[in-house]
Design a protein around this motif. Structure first.
Motif, PDB file in Angstrom:
ATOM      1  N   ILE A 261       0.841  -1.208   0.000  1.00  0.00           N
ATOM      2  CA  ILE A 261       0.000   0.000   0.000  1.00  0.00           C
ATOM      3  C   ILE A 261       0.871   1.251   0.000  1.00  0.00           C
ATOM      4  CG2 ILE A 261      -1.571   1.355   1.455  1.00  0.00           C
ATOM      5  CD1 ILE A 261      -2.881  -1.383   2.215  1.00  0.00           C
ATOM      6  N   LYS A 262       1.898   1.256   0.819  1.00  0.00           N
ATOM      7  CA  LYS A 262       2.787   2.430   0.896  1.00  0.00           C
ATOM      8  C   LYS A 262       3.578   2.615  -0.401  1.00  0.00           C
ATOM      9  CE  LYS A 262       2.258   3.322   5.460  1.00  0.00           C
ATOM     10  NZ  LYS A 262       0.973   2.743   5.703  1.00  0.00           N
ATOM     11  N   VAL A 263       4.030   1.521  -0.986  1.00  0.00           N
ATOM     12  CA  VAL A 263       4.811   1.586  -2.218  1.00  0.00           C
ATOM     13  C   VAL A 263       3.944   2.040  -3.397  1.00  0.00           C
ATOM     14  CG1 VAL A 263       5.973   0.118  -3.933  1.00  0.00           C
ATOM     15  CG2 VAL A 263       6.578  -0.053  -1.525  1.00  0.00           C
ATOM     16  N   CYS A 264       2.677   1.641  -3.402  1.00  0.00           N
ATOM     17  CA  CYS A 264       1.790   1.962  -4.527  1.00  0.00           C
ATOM     18  C   CYS A 264       1.249   3.385  -4.494  1.00  0.00           C
ATOM     19  CB  CYS A 264       0.630   0.976  -4.584  1.00  0.00           C
ATOM     20  SG  CYS A 264       1.133  -0.631  -5.219  1.00  0.00           S
ATOM     21  N   ARG A 265       1.302   4.033  -3.370  1.00  0.00           N
ATOM     22  CA  ARG A 265       0.735   5.384  -3.271  1.00  0.00           C
ATOM     23  C   ARG A 265       1.338   6.363  -4.288  1.00  0.00           C
ATOM     24  NH1 ARG A 265      -3.952   7.667  -2.442  1.00  0.00           N
ATOM     25  NH2 ARG A 265      -3.555   9.852  -2.562  1.00  0.00           N
ATOM     26  N   PRO A 266       2.670   6.470  -4.413  1.00  0.00           N
ATOM     27  CA  PRO A 266       3.217   7.383  -5.426  1.00  0.00           C
ATOM     28  C   PRO A 266       2.838   6.973  -6.853  1.00  0.00           C
ATOM     29  CG  PRO A 266       4.920   6.738  -3.874  1.00  0.00           C
ATOM     30  CD  PRO A 266       3.725   5.901  -3.574  1.00  0.00           C
ATOM     31  N   LEU A 267       2.776   5.659  -7.107  1.00  0.00           N
ATOM     32  CA  LEU A 267       2.368   5.189  -8.432  1.00  0.00           C
ATOM     33  C   LEU A 267       0.929   5.586  -8.721  1.00  0.00           C
ATOM     34  CD1 LEU A 267       3.924   1.602  -8.414  1.00  0.00           C
ATOM     35  CD2 LEU A 267       4.768   3.630  -9.606  1.00  0.00           C
ATOM     36  N   TYR A 268       0.085   5.469  -7.708  1.00  0.00           N
ATOM     37  CA  TYR A 268      -1.311   5.852  -7.849  1.00  0.00           C
ATOM     38  C   TYR A 268      -1.438   7.347  -8.153  1.00  0.00           C
ATOM     39  CZ  TYR A 268      -6.127   6.901  -6.592  1.00  0.00           C
ATOM     40  OH  TYR A 268      -7.413   7.360  -6.616  1.00  0.00           O
ATOM     41  N   GLU A 269      -0.675   8.161  -7.461  1.00  0.00           N
ATOM     42  CA  GLU A 269      -0.735   9.605  -7.698  1.00  0.00           C
ATOM     43  C   GLU A 269      -0.241   9.956  -9.095  1.00  0.00           C
ATOM     44  OE1 GLU A 269       1.078  11.533  -4.340  1.00  0.00           O
ATOM     45  OE2 GLU A 269      -0.474  10.764  -2.988  1.00  0.00           O
ATOM     46  N   MET A 270       0.806   9.271  -9.572  1.00  0.00           N
ATOM     47  CA  MET A 270       1.268   9.486 -10.947  1.00  0.00           C
ATOM     48  C   MET A 270       0.205   9.050 -11.941  1.00  0.00           C
ATOM     49  SD  MET A 270       5.284   8.456 -11.030  1.00  0.00           S
ATOM     50  CE  MET A 270       5.556   7.506  -9.545  1.00  0.00           C
ATOM     51  N   LEU A 271      -0.449   7.933 -11.661  1.00  0.00           N
ATOM     52  CA  LEU A 271      -1.516   7.422 -12.519  1.00  0.00           C
ATOM     53  C   LEU A 271      -2.667   8.414 -12.619  1.00  0.00           C
ATOM     54  CD1 LEU A 271      -2.736   4.810 -13.991  1.00  0.00           C
ATOM     55  CD2 LEU A 271      -3.841   4.405 -11.798  1.00  0.00           C
ATOM     56  N   MET A 272      -3.080   8.962 -11.485  1.00  0.00           N
ATOM     57  CA  MET A 272      -4.181   9.927 -11.476  1.00  0.00           C
ATOM     58  C   MET A 272      -3.811  11.187 -12.260  1.00  0.00           C
ATOM     59  SD  MET A 272      -6.656   8.533  -9.762  1.00  0.00           S
ATOM     60  CE  MET A 272      -7.712   9.752  -9.056  1.00  0.00           C
ATOM     61  N   LEU A 273      -2.642  11.718 -12.042  1.00  0.00           N
ATOM     62  CA  LEU A 273      -2.201  12.929 -12.732  1.00  0.00           C
ATOM     63  C   LEU A 273      -2.085  12.686 -14.235  1.00  0.00           C
ATOM     64  CD1 LEU A 273      -1.335  15.863 -12.201  1.00  0.00           C
ATOM     65  CD2 LEU A 273       1.010  15.037 -12.015  1.00  0.00           C
ATOM     66  N   TRP A 274      -1.553  11.550 -14.622  1.00  0.00           N
ATOM     67  CA  TRP A 274      -1.374  11.225 -16.035  1.00  0.00           C
ATOM     68  C   TRP A 274      -2.721  11.038 -16.734  1.00  0.00           C
ATOM     69  CZ3 TRP A 274       1.533  11.759 -19.980  1.00  0.00           C
ATOM     70  CH2 TRP A 274       1.474  10.916 -21.075  1.00  0.00           C
ATOM     71  N   THR A 275      -3.626  10.271 -16.113  1.00  0.00           N
ATOM     72  CA  THR A 275      -4.898   9.974 -16.779  1.00  0.00           C
ATOM     73  C   THR A 275      -5.902  11.116 -16.706  1.00  0.00           C
ATOM     74  OG1 THR A 275      -5.724   8.826 -14.813  1.00  0.00           O
ATOM     75  CG2 THR A 275      -4.713   7.481 -16.533  1.00  0.00           C
ATOM     76  N   PHE A 276      -5.797  11.997 -15.713  1.00  0.00           N
ATOM     77  CA  PHE A 276      -6.743  13.106 -15.598  1.00  0.00           C
ATOM     78  C   PHE A 276      -6.229  14.404 -16.197  1.00  0.00           C
ATOM     79  CE2 PHE A 276      -8.714  11.003 -11.639  1.00  0.00           C
ATOM     80  CZ  PHE A 276      -9.634  10.332 -12.420  1.00  0.00           C
ATOM     81  N   GLU A 277      -4.921  14.609 -16.183  1.00  0.00           N
ATOM     82  CA  GLU A 277      -4.363  15.888 -16.625  1.00  0.00           C
ATOM     83  C   GLU A 277      -3.421  15.755 -17.822  1.00  0.00           C
ATOM     84  OE1 GLU A 277      -5.412  18.656 -15.228  1.00  0.00           O
ATOM     85  OE2 GLU A 277      -6.492  17.685 -13.589  1.00  0.00           O
ATOM     86  N   GLY A 278      -3.013  14.529 -18.155  1.00  0.00           N
ATOM     87  CA  GLY A 278      -2.055  14.337 -19.234  1.00  0.00           C
ATOM     88  C   GLY A 278      -0.669  14.829 -18.855  1.00  0.00           C
ATOM     89  N   GLU A 279      -0.411  14.871 -17.554  1.00  0.00           N
ATOM     90  CA  GLU A 279       0.869  15.365 -17.055  1.00  0.00           C
ATOM     91  C   GLU A 279       1.645  14.215 -16.438  1.00  0.00           C
ATOM     92  OE1 GLU A 279       2.487  18.438 -13.661  1.00  0.00           O
ATOM     93  OE2 GLU A 279       0.500  18.789 -14.508  1.00  0.00           O
ATOM     94  N   LEU A 280       2.874  14.054 -16.901  1.00  0.00           N
ATOM     95  CA  LEU A 280       3.729  12.994 -16.389  1.00  0.00           C
ATOM     96  C   LEU A 280       4.740  13.603 -15.430  1.00  0.00           C
ATOM     97  CD1 LEU A 280       4.365   9.982 -16.554  1.00  0.00           C
ATOM     98  CD2 LEU A 280       5.909  10.493 -18.440  1.00  0.00           C
ATOM     99  N   ARG A 281       4.564  13.320 -14.155  1.00  0.00           N
ATOM    100  CA  ARG A 281       5.465  13.809 -13.111  1.00  0.00           C
ATOM    101  C   ARG A 281       6.131  12.595 -12.472  1.00  0.00           C
ATOM    102  NH1 ARG A 281       2.418  17.613  -9.240  1.00  0.00           N
ATOM    103  NH2 ARG A 281       1.810  18.614 -11.164  1.00  0.00           N
ATOM    104  N   ASP A 282       7.273  12.210 -13.052  1.00  0.00           N
ATOM    105  CA  ASP A 282       7.962  10.992 -12.641  1.00  0.00           C
ATOM    106  C   ASP A 282       9.466  11.248 -12.584  1.00  0.00           C
ATOM    107  OD1 ASP A 282       8.659   8.363 -12.119  1.00  0.00           O
ATOM    108  OD2 ASP A 282       8.302   7.671 -14.159  1.00  0.00           O
ATOM    109  N   PRO A 283       9.927  11.973 -11.559  1.00  0.00           N
ATOM    110  CA  PRO A 283      11.338  12.363 -11.523  1.00  0.00           C
ATOM    111  C   PRO A 283      12.316  11.193 -11.358  1.00  0.00           C
ATOM    112  CG  PRO A 283      10.255  12.928  -9.466  1.00  0.00           C
ATOM    113  CD  PRO A 283       9.176  12.460 -10.397  1.00  0.00           C
ATOM    114  N   TYR A 284      11.854  10.043 -10.883  1.00  0.00           N
ATOM    115  CA  TYR A 284      12.754   8.920 -10.624  1.00  0.00           C
ATOM    116  C   TYR A 284      12.561   7.747 -11.586  1.00  0.00           C
ATOM    117  CZ  TYR A 284      13.291  11.636  -6.413  1.00  0.00           C
ATOM    118  OH  TYR A 284      13.522  12.669  -5.533  1.00  0.00           O
ATOM    119  N   GLY A 285      11.736   7.942 -12.624  1.00  0.00           N
ATOM    120  CA  GLY A 285      11.529   6.881 -13.605  1.00  0.00           C
ATOM    121  C   GLY A 285      10.876   5.642 -13.038  1.00  0.00           C
TER     122      GLY A 285
END
Length: 160
Positions: free
Chosen positions: A55-79
């Motif tokens: 759950i803790k590990v997936c939280r940042p992935l989930y936030e990237m997923l939400m931003l990407w699918t809702f805003e078309g913005e990729l915020r992934d500084p660590y790849g």
């Protein structure tokens, strides 16, 4: 008596050692996949420990997923996300070359089709925003986002 008292904590520590060794050098979706494999174990206590870590590990992935699918913005500084950005490609090649899928970073609990849909959805929104210059809000986006957050609250807990 001491052996009985320490049996469960010792088993947890041994499982954590195996988890750390298995996760060495991994990040993002690849890391989530390995941790997920530990949730498939039979011991409910050890399964619970692995689920809490997942759950803790997936939280940042989930936030990237939400931003990407809702805003078309990729915020992934660590790849860590399964959609990558090729910075050397200009905006005119956005659709074909700028964004790409990284199969190794797709968590095992995502199907290949789901990962492709996520990549295409974000890329479509990005295309509308950057190429078509359509900055308008998606109708009903606030409600969609709230529903997604409510559903994820069951998985991620109330502190999101």
């Amino acid at each position: 008596r001491l052996l009985v008292w320490t049996k469960e904590p010792r088993a947890r520590l041994i499982m954590l050692v195996h988890l750390v060794e298995a996760c060495h050098g991994l990040r993002g979706g690849a890391l989530a996949s390995v941790i997920h494999s530990f949730t498939l174990r039979g011991n409910t206590v050890l399964k619970s420990v692995a689920e809490n870590i997942l759950i803790k590990v997936c939280r940042p992935l989930y936030e990237m997923l939400m931003l990407w699918t809702f805003e078309g913005e990729l915020r992934d500084p660590y790849g860590e996300f399964f959609v990558g950005l090729n910075m050397s490609v200009d905006v005119n090649s956005l659709w074909n070359d700028k964004y790409y899928e990284r199969a190794a970073m797709v968590p095992v609990f995502f199907s290949e089709e789901q990962a492709h849909q996520v990549a295409t959805t974000g890329k479509s929104i990005c295309f509308l925003r950057e190429i078509c210059l359509d900055k308008s809000r998606i109708p009903g986006l606030t409600q969609i986002r709230e529903q997604a957050e409510d559903r994820s609250g069951n998985f991620f807990g109330s502190n999101h």
